[in-house]
Design a protein around this motif. Sequence first.
Motif, mmCIF file in Angstrom:
data_model
loop_
_atom_site.group_PDB
_atom_site.id
_atom_site.type_symbol
_atom_site.label_atom_id
_atom_site.label_comp_id
_atom_site.label_asym_id
_atom_site.label_seq_id
_atom_site.Cartn_x
_atom_site.Cartn_y
_atom_site.Cartn_z
ATOM 1 N N VAL A 1 0.850 -1.201 0.000
ATOM 2 C CA VAL A 1 0.000 0.000 0.000
ATOM 3 C C VAL A 1 0.879 1.242 0.000
ATOM 4 N N GLU A 2 1.928 1.211 0.802
ATOM 5 C CA GLU A 2 2.857 2.338 0.895
ATOM 6 C C GLU A 2 3.485 2.647 -0.465
ATOM 7 N N LYS A 3 3.885 1.604 -1.169
ATOM 8 C CA LYS A 3 4.505 1.780 -2.489
ATOM 9 C C LYS A 3 3.504 2.317 -3.510
ATOM 10 N N ALA A 4 2.272 1.809 -3.446
ATOM 11 C CA ALA A 4 1.239 2.257 -4.390
ATOM 12 C C ALA A 4 0.879 3.716 -4.139
ATOM 13 N N VAL A 5 0.786 4.100 -2.870
ATOM 14 C CA VAL A 5 0.466 5.487 -2.506
ATOM 15 C C VAL A 5 1.595 6.418 -2.955
ATOM 16 N N ALA A 6 2.827 6.004 -2.718
ATOM 17 C CA ALA A 6 3.979 6.817 -3.133
ATOM 18 C C ALA A 6 3.992 6.979 -4.649
ATOM 19 N N TYR A 7 3.612 5.930 -5.355
ATOM 20 C CA TYR A 7 3.587 5.954 -6.820
ATOM 21 C C TYR A 7 2.600 6.993 -7.351
ATOM 22 N N VAL A 8 1.349 6.953 -6.867
ATOM 23 C CA VAL A 8 0.353 7.907 -7.368
ATOM 24 C C VAL A 8 0.651 9.328 -6.893
ATOM 25 N N LYS A 9 1.270 9.428 -5.725
ATOM 26 C CA LYS A 9 1.652 10.755 -5.216
ATOM 27 C C LYS A 9 2.706 11.389 -6.107
ATOM 28 N N SER A 10 3.595 10.564 -6.629
ATOM 29 C CA SER A 10 4.691 11.079 -7.455
ATOM 30 C C SER A 10 4.180 11.737 -8.738
ATOM 31 N N PHE A 11 2.980 11.382 -9.147
ATOM 32 C CA PHE A 11 2.370 11.977 -10.340
ATOM 33 C C PHE A 11 1.390 13.093 -9.988
ATOM 34 N N GLY A 12 1.249 13.350 -8.687
ATOM 35 C CA GLY A 12 0.336 14.400 -8.247
ATOM 36 C C GLY A 12 -1.121 13.990 -8.275
ATOM 37 N N TYR A 13 -1.378 12.693 -8.341
ATOM 38 C CA TYR A 13 -2.763 12.216 -8.411
ATOM 39 C C TYR A 13 -3.437 12.166 -7.040
ATOM 40 N N LEU A 14 -2.654 12.280 -5.985
ATOM 41 C CA LEU A 14 -3.194 12.186 -4.628
ATOM 42 C C LEU A 14 -2.803 13.437 -3.867
ATOM 43 N N ASN A 15 -3.804 14.244 -3.498
ATOM 44 C CA ASN A 15 -3.524 15.538 -2.878
ATOM 45 C C ASN A 15 -4.674 15.901 -1.945
ATOM 46 N N ASP A 16 -4.469 15.721 -0.642
ATOM 47 C CA ASP A 16 -5.540 15.973 0.331
ATOM 48 C C ASP A 16 -5.958 17.441 0.357
ATOM 49 N N TRP A 17 -4.999 18.338 0.112
ATOM 50 C CA TRP A 17 -5.328 19.767 0.102
ATOM 51 C C TRP A 17 -6.278 20.083 -1.047
ATOM 52 N N GLU A 18 -5.993 19.534 -2.214
ATOM 53 C CA GLU A 18 -6.853 19.744 -3.382
ATOM 54 C C GLU A 18 -8.217 19.084 -3.165
ATOM 55 N N TYR A 19 -8.210 17.925 -2.523
ATOM 56 C CA TYR A 19 -9.473 17.240 -2.216
ATOM 57 C C TYR A 19 -10.326 18.103 -1.293
ATOM 58 N N ALA A 20 -9.688 18.677 -0.259
ATOM 59 C CA ALA A 20 -10.410 19.531 0.696
ATOM 60 C C ALA A 20 -10.984 20.761 -0.009
#
Length: 201
Positions: free
Chosen positions: A91-110
């Motif tokens: 899970v950690e690796k998958a999260v890091a992967y999508v984060k590296s492309f900017g696909y996961l952003n809690d600030w933008e989600y908020a």
Amino acid sequence: MTVTKIEPVSKTRFKVYVDEKPVFVLYKGELSRYHIETDEEIEDEVFEDILNTVVCKRAKARALHLLNDMGRTEAQLRTKLGQGGYTEEIVEKAVAYVKSFGYLNDWEYARSLIEGRKHKKSRMELYGALLQKGVAKEEAERALEEFYDSDDSRAAIEAILKRKKFVPESADRIQKQKMGSYLMRKGFKYEEIRKILQFYD
């Protein structure tokens, strides 16, 4: 390392336990390809190959699919991947992967959640919604400070009154007090409510 259990997850997917711990979920064909059988030894190289070539790649693709399907916070994505049988390491690796492309952003989600609901919800309701979605407390507070103001609160109250067909000008004091109590329970401030409902102590 020894395969101690192979547990069916569905007709085609199986959870594999190594040394009593669940380590990955494989399809029937993959069990056959890697010769995974209960009580059999699994070589380190084979184990690493399965993790990196099969499972990690699948988790990354699953993470991308989940984010493409709908916006999610990091906490929500982690939960969904965990429910899919992926270990914390994967899970950690998958999260890091999508984060590296900017696909996961809690600030933008908020920001997106607030912008989409601020003319219908109180600041308190939005704060609760953000925490429930897994946004960190400090980040939720900061996002509300930036993207929600008194004009939004007023618009939200007016939208609720319109939905309930409540007209302050024609309502008596008791009706206004009941509506005022309802709005306070929804998280709106007394001063904001008083001005719009036009009642005075």
